[in-house]
Design a protein around this motif. Structure first.
Motif, PDB file in Angstrom:
ATOM      1  N   ALA A 128      38.127  12.412 -25.544  1.00 42.59           N
ATOM      2  CA  ALA A 128      39.294  13.098 -24.964  1.00 42.59           C
ATOM      3  C   ALA A 128      40.037  13.903 -26.023  1.00 42.59           C
ATOM      4  CB  ALA A 128      40.218  12.075 -24.306  1.00 42.59           C
ATOM      5  N   ILE A 129      40.146  13.373 -27.236  1.00 44.27           N
ATOM      6  CA  ILE A 129      40.846  14.097 -28.299  1.00 44.27           C
ATOM      7  C   ILE A 129      40.056  15.335 -28.714  1.00 44.27           C
ATOM      8  CG2 ILE A 129      41.594  13.949 -30.706  1.00 44.27           C
ATOM      9  CD1 ILE A 129      42.228  10.969 -30.158  1.00 44.27           C
ATOM     10  N   VAL A 130      38.744  15.205 -28.860  1.00 37.87           N
ATOM     11  CA  VAL A 130      37.915  16.361 -29.219  1.00 37.87           C
ATOM     12  C   VAL A 130      37.989  17.425 -28.115  1.00 37.87           C
ATOM     13  CG1 VAL A 130      35.560  17.142 -29.703  1.00 37.87           C
ATOM     14  CG2 VAL A 130      36.392  14.997 -30.700  1.00 37.87           C
ATOM     15  N   GLU A 131      37.967  16.990 -26.862  1.00 41.17           N
ATOM     16  CA  GLU A 131      38.083  17.945 -25.750  1.00 41.17           C
ATOM     17  C   GLU A 131      39.423  18.668 -25.790  1.00 41.17           C
ATOM     18  OE1 GLU A 131      35.117  15.943 -22.408  1.00 41.17           O
ATOM     19  OE2 GLU A 131      37.276  15.514 -22.315  1.00 41.17           O
ATOM     20  N   ARG A 132      40.472  17.967 -26.170  1.00 40.60           N
ATOM     21  CA  ARG A 132      41.793  18.594 -26.268  1.00 40.60           C
ATOM     22  C   ARG A 132      41.789  19.678 -27.354  1.00 40.60           C
ATOM     23  NH1 ARG A 132      46.759  15.122 -28.476  1.00 40.60           N
ATOM     24  NH2 ARG A 132      45.619  13.501 -27.317  1.00 40.60           N
ATOM     25  N   LEU A 133      41.151  19.388 -28.473  1.00 43.98           N
ATOM     26  CA  LEU A 133      41.132  20.353 -29.577  1.00 43.98           C
ATOM     27  C   LEU A 133      40.220  21.533 -29.284  1.00 43.98           C
ATOM     28  CD1 LEU A 133      41.025  17.898 -32.629  1.00 43.98           C
ATOM     29  CD2 LEU A 133      43.009  19.101 -31.699  1.00 43.98           C
ATOM     30  N   LEU A 134      39.087  21.285 -28.602  1.00 39.74           N
ATOM     31  CA  LEU A 134      38.145  22.365 -28.303  1.00 39.74           C
ATOM     32  C   LEU A 134      38.476  23.100 -27.012  1.00 39.74           C
ATOM     33  CD1 LEU A 134      34.661  20.865 -29.302  1.00 39.74           C
ATOM     34  CD2 LEU A 134      36.085  22.487 -30.569  1.00 39.74           C
ATOM     35  N   GLY A 135      39.263  22.476 -26.148  1.00 43.96           N
ATOM     36  CA  GLY A 135      39.619  23.098 -24.883  1.00 43.96           C
ATOM     37  C   GLY A 135      38.457  23.206 -23.920  1.00 43.96           C
ATOM     38  N   ARG A 136      37.540  22.229 -23.981  1.00 43.34           N
ATOM     39  CA  ARG A 136      36.391  22.254 -23.072  1.00 43.34           C
ATOM     40  C   ARG A 136      35.859  20.847 -22.869  1.00 43.34           C
ATOM     41  NH1 ARG A 136      31.314  21.475 -25.253  1.00 43.34           N
ATOM     42  NH2 ARG A 136      30.963  21.829 -27.483  1.00 43.34           N
ATOM     43  N   ASP A 137      34.996  20.699 -21.881  1.00 46.76           N
ATOM     44  CA  ASP A 137      34.309  19.436 -21.653  1.00 46.76           C
ATOM     45  C   ASP A 137      33.311  19.190 -22.793  1.00 46.76           C
ATOM     46  OD1 ASP A 137      31.798  17.921 -20.568  1.00 46.76           O
ATOM     47  OD2 ASP A 137      33.408  17.414 -19.187  1.00 46.76           O
ATOM     48  N   CYS A 138      33.273  17.972 -23.285  1.00 48.37           N
ATOM     49  CA  CYS A 138      32.425  17.669 -24.446  1.00 48.37           C
ATOM     50  C   CYS A 138      31.380  16.602 -24.164  1.00 48.37           C
ATOM     51  CB  CYS A 138      33.296  17.242 -25.629  1.00 48.37           C
ATOM     52  SG  CYS A 138      34.254  18.596 -26.333  1.00 48.37           S
ATOM     53  N   HIS A 139      30.990  16.469 -22.898  1.00 47.94           N
ATOM     54  CA  HIS A 139      29.926  15.509 -22.594  1.00 47.94           C
ATOM     55  C   HIS A 139      28.624  15.871 -23.317  1.00 47.94           C
ATOM     56  CE1 HIS A 139      32.601  14.102 -19.366  1.00 47.94           C
ATOM     57  NE2 HIS A 139      31.875  12.998 -19.405  1.00 47.94           N
ATOM     58  N   ASP A 140      28.409  17.168 -23.565  1.00 48.55           N
ATOM     59  CA  ASP A 140      27.189  17.579 -24.255  1.00 48.55           C
ATOM     60  C   ASP A 140      27.150  17.047 -25.685  1.00 48.55           C
ATOM     61  OD1 ASP A 140      29.388  19.302 -24.818  1.00 48.55           O
ATOM     62  OD2 ASP A 140      28.026  20.808 -25.641  1.00 48.55           O
ATOM     63  N   LEU A 141      28.314  16.979 -26.338  1.00 46.80           N
ATOM     64  CA  LEU A 141      28.377  16.442 -27.692  1.00 46.80           C
ATOM     65  C   LEU A 141      28.224  14.925 -27.697  1.00 46.80           C
ATOM     66  CD1 LEU A 141      31.427  18.464 -29.131  1.00 46.80           C
ATOM     67  CD2 LEU A 141      29.008  19.092 -29.172  1.00 46.80           C
ATOM     68  N   PHE A 142      29.006  14.271 -26.861  1.00 45.34           N
ATOM     69  CA  PHE A 142      29.061  12.812 -26.897  1.00 45.34           C
ATOM     70  C   PHE A 142      27.854  12.156 -26.242  1.00 45.34           C
ATOM     71  CE2 PHE A 142      33.196  13.855 -28.319  1.00 45.34           C
ATOM     72  CZ  PHE A 142      33.632  12.767 -29.067  1.00 45.34           C
ATOM     73  N   ALA A 143      26.985  12.969 -25.613  1.00 40.21           N
ATOM     74  CA  ALA A 143      25.736  12.421 -25.070  1.00 40.21           C
ATOM     75  C   ALA A 143      24.869  11.830 -26.182  1.00 40.21           C
ATOM     76  CB  ALA A 143      24.962  13.511 -24.330  1.00 40.21           C
ATOM     77  N   TYR A 144      25.036  12.318 -27.427  1.00 45.46           N
ATOM     78  CA  TYR A 144      24.215  11.806 -28.532  1.00 45.46           C
ATOM     79  C   TYR A 144      24.582  10.381 -28.938  1.00 45.46           C
ATOM     80  CZ  TYR A 144      22.254  16.444 -28.897  1.00 45.46           C
ATOM     81  OH  TYR A 144      21.600  17.613 -28.609  1.00 45.46           O
ATOM     82  N   LEU A 145      25.693   9.876 -28.410  1.00 36.30           N
ATOM     83  CA  LEU A 145      26.012   8.466 -28.612  1.00 36.30           C
ATOM     84  C   LEU A 145      25.244   7.573 -27.647  1.00 36.30           C
ATOM     85  CD1 LEU A 145      29.895   8.621 -29.029  1.00 36.30           C
ATOM     86  CD2 LEU A 145      28.185   8.404 -30.843  1.00 36.30           C
TER      87      LEU A 145
END
Length: 588
Positions: free
Chosen positions: A430-447
């Motif tokens: 949620a914090i990364v999404e706030r800073l990037l201004g977009r959905d970040c499921h693509d990034l966090f999928a690597y977890l």
């Protein structure tokens, strides 16, 4: 009132004697010892080391003591005070439990101090007494616990505001080397136990740089009034465990600096990164922590998929901050990062376990590794560090340098730690999404998946070339410009009287397909006795041939064919390709 007295009563037998006095106890009072301690996620059953536990009242009358389980006791009581006496066997030379002999004493409170149920939030006081042995009369004490009586580093009385705080201030006693420095107005003490020739001014100089950088990263004031680095120096050792105002460390003598001006070598660099790692935990896990750790439940495992965020992010920053503090240059830092990559890329387990699963199963898999661990699991430290790098470079790239991982950590500090809130499973995203201004499921999928994190393109964007090469043998940990072996073996070995003892075997490797297993004693290859040079000698054989191997498994002679195949490219070497681009990440 809860008061303890602890004395190293018999260093030669490795025994601490503890007396615990509880005022105004319950009619049926429960006592227990933790099963694990924060920062080390494995049930260790500290109570197994308690000897001769007895209970009596203020008049010396014995009280009925009943054991309820492996670590819990009840006392039937009709008086205003319960006095428990017991001894603790202390012979674990580690940062996790307790160790006592005629050279020094060390303990974590979770190993020696029973808790009184219902009284955990009250003030706990401790009197630490010196050993009675005349030859040990010059011992001192080092701890970050609040001192009530006695001079600095003298035996005396100490206090903690709760049981949780009591067990979060480890204690070192004995003859030790002491040095101190100031970082952002906070006194930091360094204590070294064991024989060494370390240059203490150099240690102070370099640790001061790391500590000041970290304090300023999160913002002053520091979350402690005083801090203690305590290290047991051995011929061969490594380890650390974080605490709220101190860290307990182990290192090898070769890891310490010998002069004020000598360049930082790889061994000393490793020690500085260890100190940096544990110090960073002062924020990231001691105060920013998972919701399920508020409070800690130390009687049994506490499962969380978030350890990647606490050990992985910290493992990214530990090396990174030695660079940002000005102690190593870009090339040295990239070699350190190459080593982290290499540890991940040499693990077949990365294709079988996700980082979140690694975090969740730390209790039974990561902390209980066997000879097959490299084939079955991935470390949430190392792959977690690569994921932290991925977040850092992505934030820098997509915001043109406006944000980076520092901002994520600062938000966590301000919105979670300072508000006494624990992190949930989705708050980092949620914090990364706030800073990037977009959905970040693509990034966090690597977890959640077992794919390799696509870092090569991001590194190239910041002027770093990602190179994969073959290993040059057991001493090759990654980085540098070494040319790797061309022929694969696929087993780690150590010298044995008759040849080589197999320690681990990589699945799918020539060693695996030949039939070798951990514990085997390899004695001959191509009808010649093997030696420590076996893997380098393999390089003379042409691809496609095979060797006849002989080994003992227990007392049975076995044989198999080792196919001569190309070595895998599992060793990472990062190199600077564009210094201008690099400055957007490693600029100082």
């Amino acid at each position: 009132m809860i008061h303890y007295q602890i004395i190293p009563v018999d260093p030669k037998a490795h025994l601490f004697a503890v007396t615990m006095t509880l005022s105004q106890p319950k009619p049926v009072q429960i006592f227990s010892l933790p099963a694990w301690l924060p920062g080390s996620y494995m049930v260790r059953d500290f109570a197994k080391n308690i000897i001769e536990l007895k209970a009596q009242d203020a008049n010396g009358q014995m009280l009925k003591l009943s054991q309820l389980d492996k670590q819990t006791w009840s006392v039937d009581n009709n008086s205003s005070e319960i006095i428990l006496t017991y001894q603790v066997y202390a012979w674990d030379l580690s940062v996790r439990t307790a160790h006592l002999d005629t050279t020094h004493g060390f303990f974590n409170g979770s190993s020696v101090f029973l808790s009184a149920h219902g009284f955990e939030q009250q003030t706990h006081t401790v009197t630490m007494l010196p050993p009675s042995e005349p030859t040990l009369s010059d011992w001192h004490v080092a701890t970050s616990m609040t001192r009530i009586s006695g001079d600095d580093f003298a035996f005396g009385q100490f206090s903690a505001t709760s049981y949780d705080e009591l067990i979060d201030h480890p204690v070192e006693m004995g003859l030790f080397t002491l040095a101190s420095f100031d970082a952002c107005g906070v006194q930091h003490d360094i204590v070294l136990n064991g024989r060494h020739r370390a240059c203490m001014p150099r240690l102070c100089q370099d640790l001061k740089a790391i500590c000041e950088y970290q304090i300023n990263l999160f913002g002053t004031p520091a979350p402690f009034k005083r801090y203690l680095f305590m290290t047991t120096v051995l011929d061969n050792g490594f380890g650390g465990l974080e605490h709220r105002a101190s860290t307990a460390l182990m290192c090898s003598r070769k890891d310490l600096p010998l002069s004020l001006n000598a360049p930082i070598n790889n061994d000393y660099r490793t020690y500085l990164s260890l100190c940096s790692h544990e110090y960073f935990h002062s924020w990231n896990v001691k105060r920013i922590k998972p919701e399920c750790f508020l409070p800690y439940k130390l009687e049994a495992e506490t499962y969380t998929p978030q350890l990647w965020a606490y050990e992985g992010i910290t493992s990214y920053y530990d090396d990174f901050l030695t660079y940002r503090a000005g102690l190593v240059d870009e090339h040295s830092y990239l070699d350190m990062l190459s080593e982290t990559f290499t540890r991940v890329y040499r693990s077949q387990g990365r294709f079988k376990q996700s980082v979140k699963d690694s975090s969740f199963n730390a209790w039974t898999k990561f902390y209980k590794q066997d000879e097959n661990a490299q084939n079955a699991i991935i470390s949430y430290y190392t792959k977690g560090a690569l994921f932290a790098l991925y977040l850092d470079l992505t934030l820098r790239s997509e915001t043109q340098g406006k944000y980076n991982l520092d901002h994520v950590m600062q938000i966590l500090w301000q919105e979670y730690a300072l508000q006494d809130k624990g992190t949930t499973n989705g708050c980092h995203q949620a914090i990364v999404e706030r800073l990037l201004g977009r959905d970040c499921h693509d990034l966090f999928a690597y977890l959640d998946n077992t794919d390799d994190i696509p870092l090569a393109p991001l590194l190239a964007e910041f002027g770093v070339e990602f190179n994969l090469r073959a290993s040059q043998g057991p001493q090759d940990v990654g980085g540098g410009q070494a040319k790797g072996y061309e022929i694969a073996f696929g087993a780690k070995t150590q010298a044995a009287p008759m040849g080589l003892k197999v320690v681990t075997v990589t699945q799918g490797s020539p060693a695996h397909l030949a039939g070798l297993s951990a514990g085997d004693i390899l004695i001959a290859a191509d009808n010649l006795q093997v030696s420590a040079q076996f893997e380098s000698q393999l390089q003379q054989y042409p691809l496609g041939e095979s060797l006849n191997l002989h080994w003992f498994r227990r007392d049975e002679l076995m044989t198999g064919e080792l196919m001569i195949t190309a070595a895998p490219k599992d060793t990472v070497a990062l190199a600077i390709s564009d210094k201008t681009k690099l400055a957007a990440w490693l600029g100082r």
